[in-house]
Design a protein around this motif. Sequence first.
Motif, PDB file in Angstrom:
ATOM      1  N   GLN A 292      46.446  33.364  52.107  1.00  0.00           N
ATOM      2  CA  GLN A 292      46.749  33.028  50.717  1.00  0.00           C
ATOM      3  C   GLN A 292      45.504  32.526  49.990  1.00  0.00           C
ATOM      4  O   GLN A 292      45.250  32.887  48.838  1.00  0.00           O
ATOM      5  CB  GLN A 292      47.867  31.957  50.683  1.00  0.00           C
ATOM      6  N   ALA A 293      44.760  31.662  50.700  1.00  0.00           N
ATOM      7  CA  ALA A 293      43.528  31.146  50.076  1.00  0.00           C
ATOM      8  C   ALA A 293      42.552  32.277  49.810  1.00  0.00           C
ATOM      9  O   ALA A 293      41.892  32.349  48.774  1.00  0.00           O
ATOM     10  CB  ALA A 293      42.905  30.087  51.007  1.00  0.00           C
ATOM     11  N   GLY A 294      42.471  33.197  50.782  1.00  0.00           N
ATOM     12  CA  GLY A 294      41.550  34.343  50.588  1.00  0.00           C
ATOM     13  C   GLY A 294      41.992  35.212  49.429  1.00  0.00           C
ATOM     14  O   GLY A 294      41.175  35.724  48.658  1.00  0.00           O
ATOM     15  N   GLU A 295      43.339  35.381  49.344  1.00  0.00           N
ATOM     16  CA  GLU A 295      43.849  36.215  48.254  1.00  0.00           C
ATOM     17  C   GLU A 295      43.546  35.574  46.910  1.00  0.00           C
ATOM     18  O   GLU A 295      43.163  36.256  45.937  1.00  0.00           O
ATOM     19  CB  GLU A 295      45.348  36.413  48.445  1.00  0.00           C
ATOM     20  N   LEU A 296      43.724  34.223  46.852  1.00  0.00           N
ATOM     21  CA  LEU A 296      43.412  33.506  45.606  1.00  0.00           C
ATOM     22  C   LEU A 296      41.928  33.634  45.253  1.00  0.00           C
ATOM     23  O   LEU A 296      41.552  33.834  44.091  1.00  0.00           O
ATOM     24  CB  LEU A 296      43.815  32.025  45.740  1.00  0.00           C
ATOM     25  N   ARG A 297      41.099  33.495  46.283  1.00  0.00           N
ATOM     26  CA  ARG A 297      39.666  33.596  46.032  1.00  0.00           C
ATOM     27  C   ARG A 297      39.285  34.985  45.528  1.00  0.00           C
ATOM     28  O   ARG A 297      38.481  35.155  44.632  1.00  0.00           O
ATOM     29  CB  ARG A 297      38.869  33.274  47.328  1.00  0.00           C
ATOM     30  N   SER A 298      39.913  35.974  46.166  1.00  0.00           N
ATOM     31  CA  SER A 298      39.609  37.351  45.746  1.00  0.00           C
ATOM     32  C   SER A 298      40.059  37.596  44.317  1.00  0.00           C
ATOM     33  O   SER A 298      39.389  38.287  43.538  1.00  0.00           O
ATOM     34  CB  SER A 298      40.269  38.350  46.708  1.00  0.00           C
TER      35      SER A 298
ATOM     36  N   MET B 145      40.309  35.300  41.960  1.00  0.00           N
ATOM     37  CA  MET B 145      39.361  34.589  41.090  1.00  0.00           C
ATOM     38  C   MET B 145      38.044  35.378  40.958  1.00  0.00           C
ATOM     39  O   MET B 145      37.461  35.489  39.870  1.00  0.00           O
ATOM     40  CB  MET B 145      39.101  33.175  41.663  1.00  0.00           C
ATOM     41  N   GLU B 146      37.620  35.913  42.074  1.00  0.00           N
ATOM     42  CA  GLU B 146      36.355  36.699  42.027  1.00  0.00           C
ATOM     43  C   GLU B 146      36.501  37.937  41.183  1.00  0.00           C
ATOM     44  O   GLU B 146      35.600  38.341  40.446  1.00  0.00           O
ATOM     45  CB  GLU B 146      35.940  37.066  43.461  1.00  0.00           C
ATOM     46  N   ARG B 147      37.719  38.582  41.319  1.00  0.00           N
ATOM     47  CA  ARG B 147      37.924  39.785  40.500  1.00  0.00           C
ATOM     48  C   ARG B 147      37.927  39.445  39.018  1.00  0.00           C
ATOM     49  O   ARG B 147      37.395  40.170  38.189  1.00  0.00           O
ATOM     50  CB  ARG B 147      39.244  40.458  40.905  1.00  0.00           C
ATOM     51  N   GLN B 148      38.578  38.310  38.682  1.00  0.00           N
ATOM     52  CA  GLN B 148      38.586  37.904  37.274  1.00  0.00           C
ATOM     53  C   GLN B 148      37.162  37.619  36.780  1.00  0.00           C
ATOM     54  O   GLN B 148      36.785  37.990  35.675  1.00  0.00           O
ATOM     55  CB  GLN B 148      39.475  36.655  37.125  1.00  0.00           C
ATOM     56  N   LYS B 149      36.407  36.895  37.627  1.00  0.00           N
ATOM     57  CA  LYS B 149      35.016  36.618  37.240  1.00  0.00           C
ATOM     58  C   LYS B 149      34.223  37.920  37.074  1.00  0.00           C
ATOM     59  O   LYS B 149      33.417  38.078  36.156  1.00  0.00           O
ATOM     60  CB  LYS B 149      34.344  35.749  38.305  1.00  0.00           C
ATOM     61  N   ALA B 150      34.491  38.824  38.023  1.00  0.00           N
ATOM     62  CA  ALA B 150      33.763  40.113  37.946  1.00  0.00           C
ATOM     63  C   ALA B 150      34.132  40.870  36.694  1.00  0.00           C
ATOM     64  O   ALA B 150      33.291  41.474  36.019  1.00  0.00           O
ATOM     65  CB  ALA B 150      34.076  40.943  39.191  1.00  0.00           C
ATOM     66  N   LYS B 151      35.461  40.832  36.350  1.00  0.00           N
ATOM     67  CA  LYS B 151      35.889  41.514  35.134  1.00  0.00           C
ATOM     68  C   LYS B 151      35.262  40.890  33.906  1.00  0.00           C
ATOM     69  O   LYS B 151      34.880  41.576  32.953  1.00  0.00           O
ATOM     70  CB  LYS B 151      37.416  41.473  35.022  1.00  0.00           C
TER      71      LYS B 151
END
Length: 280
Positions: A13-19, A21-27
């Motif tokens: 779950q933590a990894g999914e949340l991090r991913s 967040m990273e996708r949003q930052k990347a977008k």
Amino acid sequence: MSRVQKNEKENDQAGELRSRMERQKAKSSLPKRSKVHQNKKKKSKVKIKFPMIQLLALFFILLPIGFYSLYTYLQHRPVQDTKSDQVVIDENKGDEDKETIPTTATAADLKEKKEKASAKAEAEKEKKEKEEAEAKAKAKAEEEEKRKAVKEEQAKKKAEEKAKAQQVAEEKAKAQQVAEEKAKAQQIADEKAKALQIADEKAKREAAEKKVTAERVQDAKPNKDDYKVLLHTVQGEETLFRISMNYYKSQEGIALIREWNGLNGNEISKGQVLKIPIKK
């Protein structure tokens, strides 16, 4: 559910949340599409260039090694001795005299054959070069002879033209000289005719003048019946002028004294008797 499974689930779950967040930052920080394409092209070029450079470097490294290996193999290759039978045929004899001589072909024989073939090829090459040189020399000689003939023809033509021009000039000069001589002769003839005409006119004029003078003298000639004649003896140092002055008191009597005495000039001599006409 065990504790390990719980931890793994939490981690997932933590990894999914991090991913997420990273996708949003990347977008939020995505670059433009054109830049993405440019970066893709650069990456593909880099990927293509580096393998080619590696292959070329490998090829240039292996090339001299391969040449050296081939050279070493050829140098140390064993010479195969082949036995063959050479048939020597005497052309002057028939088939009965044919003899088969067994010989052994060695490396020296092969080398000698090679040298002979090379010498033959060299001789043929020299012969060909000699024939080519002779052909070139012959062509050059023919060209030189042709050029010489053309030059002689031009010189001959030029000499003929010069001679013709000289002949024309001489004929022109001769015609001009003849014309000048003719004009000079005509001028001399004209001058002579003019001189003769002038002389004729002068003679006619003098004759006319003489005729007029004679007529005048005839008209002026005194009648002898109108004069009485006195005789005068010329004394020393007397002249017609003095005698005229003594008898006529003027010099007009000189003409009468000359006429009556038939004198051509004024010359008189001592003791000469003169007729002195005196008007009655």
